[in-house]
Motif scaffolding. Structure first.
Motif, mmCIF file in Angstrom:
data_model
loop_
_atom_site.group_PDB
_atom_site.id
_atom_site.type_symbol
_atom_site.label_atom_id
_atom_site.label_comp_id
_atom_site.label_asym_id
_atom_site.label_seq_id
_atom_site.Cartn_x
_atom_site.Cartn_y
_atom_site.Cartn_z
ATOM 1 N N UNK A 242 1.229 12.854 -8.289
ATOM 2 C CA UNK A 242 2.066 11.659 -8.223
ATOM 3 C C UNK A 242 2.784 11.567 -6.882
ATOM 4 N N UNK A 243 3.243 12.705 -6.371
ATOM 5 C CA UNK A 243 3.979 12.702 -5.105
ATOM 6 C C UNK A 243 3.091 12.293 -3.938
ATOM 7 N N UNK A 244 1.860 12.792 -3.906
ATOM 8 C CA UNK A 244 0.960 12.468 -2.803
ATOM 9 C C UNK A 244 0.603 10.982 -2.797
ATOM 10 N N UNK A 245 0.369 10.418 -3.976
ATOM 11 C CA UNK A 245 0.033 8.997 -4.038
ATOM 12 C C UNK A 245 1.248 8.124 -3.728
ATOM 13 N N UNK A 246 2.434 8.563 -4.113
ATOM 14 C CA UNK A 246 3.640 7.781 -3.855
ATOM 15 C C UNK A 246 4.013 7.798 -2.374
ATOM 16 N N UNK A 247 3.870 8.945 -1.747
ATOM 17 C CA UNK A 247 4.249 9.057 -0.334
ATOM 18 C C UNK A 247 3.366 8.206 0.566
ATOM 19 N N UNK A 248 2.147 7.901 0.115
ATOM 20 C CA UNK A 248 1.259 7.082 0.940
ATOM 21 C C UNK A 248 1.792 5.662 1.127
ATOM 22 N N UNK A 249 2.720 5.242 0.265
ATOM 23 C CA UNK A 249 3.326 3.917 0.416
ATOM 24 C C UNK A 249 4.137 3.844 1.706
ATOM 25 N N UNK A 250 4.695 4.979 2.123
ATOM 26 C CA UNK A 250 5.552 4.993 3.316
ATOM 27 C C UNK A 250 4.774 4.627 4.571
ATOM 28 N N UNK A 251 3.596 5.251 4.778
ATOM 29 C CA UNK A 251 2.845 4.925 5.996
ATOM 30 C C UNK A 251 2.252 3.512 5.914
ATOM 31 N N UNK A 252 1.888 3.061 4.707
ATOM 32 C CA UNK A 252 1.380 1.693 4.573
ATOM 33 C C UNK A 252 2.468 0.669 4.895
ATOM 34 N N UNK A 253 3.690 0.933 4.439
ATOM 35 C CA UNK A 253 4.801 0.026 4.738
ATOM 36 C C UNK A 253 5.138 0.063 6.222
ATOM 37 N N UNK A 254 5.012 1.238 6.840
ATOM 38 C CA UNK A 254 5.233 1.345 8.277
ATOM 39 C C UNK A 254 4.235 0.525 9.074
ATOM 40 N N UNK A 255 2.962 0.524 8.641
ATOM 41 C CA UNK A 255 1.943 -0.280 9.318
ATOM 42 C C UNK A 255 2.238 -1.767 9.173
ATOM 43 N N UNK A 256 2.688 -2.176 7.986
ATOM 44 C CA UNK A 256 3.020 -3.585 7.763
ATOM 45 C C UNK A 256 4.145 -4.045 8.681
ATOM 46 N N UNK A 257 5.203 -3.245 8.764
ATOM 47 C CA UNK A 257 6.339 -3.604 9.629
ATOM 48 C C UNK A 257 5.906 -3.624 11.093
ATOM 49 N N UNK A 258 5.049 -2.670 11.482
ATOM 50 C CA UNK A 258 4.600 -2.592 12.872
ATOM 51 C C UNK A 258 3.758 -3.798 13.257
ATOM 52 N N UNK A 259 2.875 -4.230 12.348
ATOM 53 C CA UNK A 259 2.031 -5.384 12.670
ATOM 54 C C UNK A 259 2.857 -6.661 12.826
ATOM 55 N N UNK A 260 3.865 -6.795 11.991
ATOM 56 C CA UNK A 260 4.729 -7.970 12.115
ATOM 57 C C UNK A 260 5.551 -7.918 13.398
ATOM 58 N N UNK A 261 6.144 -6.786 13.677
ATOM 59 C CA UNK A 261 6.946 -6.660 14.895
ATOM 60 C C UNK A 261 6.083 -6.718 16.147
ATOM 61 N N UNK A 262 4.814 -6.246 16.028
ATOM 62 C CA UNK A 262 3.919 -6.286 17.183
ATOM 63 C C UNK A 262 3.654 -7.690 17.673
ATOM 64 N N UNK A 263 3.648 -8.657 16.779
ATOM 65 C CA UNK A 263 3.454 -10.051 17.183
ATOM 66 C C UNK A 263 4.584 -10.508 18.098
ATOM 67 N N UNK A 264 5.806 -10.136 17.780
ATOM 68 C CA UNK A 264 6.962 -10.554 18.584
ATOM 69 C C UNK A 264 7.043 -9.735 19.878
ATOM 70 N N UNK A 265 6.663 -8.457 19.824
ATOM 71 C CA UNK A 265 6.642 -7.651 21.049
ATOM 72 C C UNK A 265 5.638 -8.228 22.036
ATOM 73 N N UNK A 266 4.448 -8.539 21.559
ATOM 74 C CA UNK A 266 3.439 -9.131 22.433
ATOM 75 C C UNK A 266 3.917 -10.473 23.001
ATOM 76 N N UNK A 267 4.568 -11.278 22.160
ATOM 77 C CA UNK A 267 5.039 -12.589 22.616
ATOM 78 C C UNK A 267 6.073 -12.452 23.726
#
Length: 285
Positions: A242-267
């Motif tokens: 359960x812990x290994x599957x739950x912790x994977x949410x952290x890196x997925x959420x990090x990628x989501x935030x990075x992709x959104x912020x990357x649009x504004x950084x590039x702009x």
């Protein structure tokens, strides 16, 4: 039964009776309960073999059958149920495993206790993917040429992926201590700030940056493999899956935030250099 030439019927009967006597003596010395049945046969065949052996041994004169006490039979059946596997007619083996179910409160408590592993995962992924989707798209030599920016982006990502491969492979040899697991994400944040400064002011405007892209990959892969290796080592088996599957949410959420912020950084970088093609408007322009 084979016969010899000129053998009388009386001699033949004597030899047949002698052979039957030897067979009875042999069967009387066999204890069917000690016989091992091959695992390759199915349960029905195994039961038929045992029943046949028991009936044959009981029909032989003078033979004795040894029976276990009810207590011993009960203990044996419990052991078999716990420690053996089931084989069907197609020779497909099924192993029954007992898992400990967690209540909703226990799952919530376990999830909150995983913050020492989830924060590094979120931080390192948010930083490195903001680099990829935002900063590295605005670096080129010269930066105003689209082909130059595309060439740097391809080479920087190749270098990054090689670094990820090397660092993730290191998990087979050692596991980083917890303090190092926390240092690597903050080093990645420093990389993000450094590359943004380079892209904004054209400092170190050459392909020596490719070596630093390899370093970015080392940090990203290092945090990923060591976070999961540490959970696998630190947590009990009943909570590990359960812990290994739950912790994977952290890196997925990090990628989501990075992709959104990357649009504004590039702009913002495109606006600074007068480059068209940004998807969103820079909020600080």
């Amino acid at each position: 039964f084979p016969t010899l030439p000129n053998e009388t019927n009386a001699t033949m009967r004597y030899r047949m009776e002698e052979h039957e006597e030897e067979s009875r003596n042999l069967c009387s010395n066999i204890d069917p309960s000690n016989l091992l049945i091959s695992d390759d046969s199915d349960d029905t065949t195994t039961n038929d073999h045992k029943a046949l052996l028991l009936s044959n041994s009981s029909s032989v004169p003078g033979s004795t059958t040894h029976h276990e006490s009810p207590e011993v039979q009960s203990d044996t059946s419990d052991t078999i149920t716990t420690n053996t596997t089931t084989t069907n007619k197609n020779n497909n083996t099924t192993t029954n495993t007992t898992t400990t179910s967690l209540s909703s409160f226990e799952k919530l408590s376990l999830t909150l206790s995983l913050w020492p592993y989830m924060i590094p995962l979120f931080t390192v992924y948010a930083a490195e993917y903001a680099l990829q989707s935002g900063v590295w798209t605005a670096i080129g030599f010269p930066v105003h040429e689209e082909s130059a920016r595309g060439l740097f982006y391809v080479r920087s990502n190749w270098s990054y992926q090689i670094g990820v491969f090397v660092s993730r492979s290191s998990g087979a040899f050692f596991t980083a201590p917890m303090f190092l697991l926390w240092i690597m994400p903050f080093l990645q944040v420093i990389n993000l700030a450094f590359f943004y400064f380079v892209a904004m002011y054209q400092v170190l405007n050459n392909y020596t940056l490719i070596a630093l892209c390899f370093y970015v990959g080392l940090l990203g892969g290092g945090v990923y493999v060591n976070a999961y290796m540490r959970m696998n080592k630190d947590l009990p088996l009943s909570k590990r899956e359960f812990a290994l599957s739950t912790a994977s949410v952290a890196d997925s959420f990090g990628i989501l935030i990075a992709d959104l912020s990357g649009l504004f950084i590039q702009s913002c970088l495109y606006t600074h250099h007068g480059i068209k093609g940004a998807v969103v408007n820079c909020p600080v322009a």
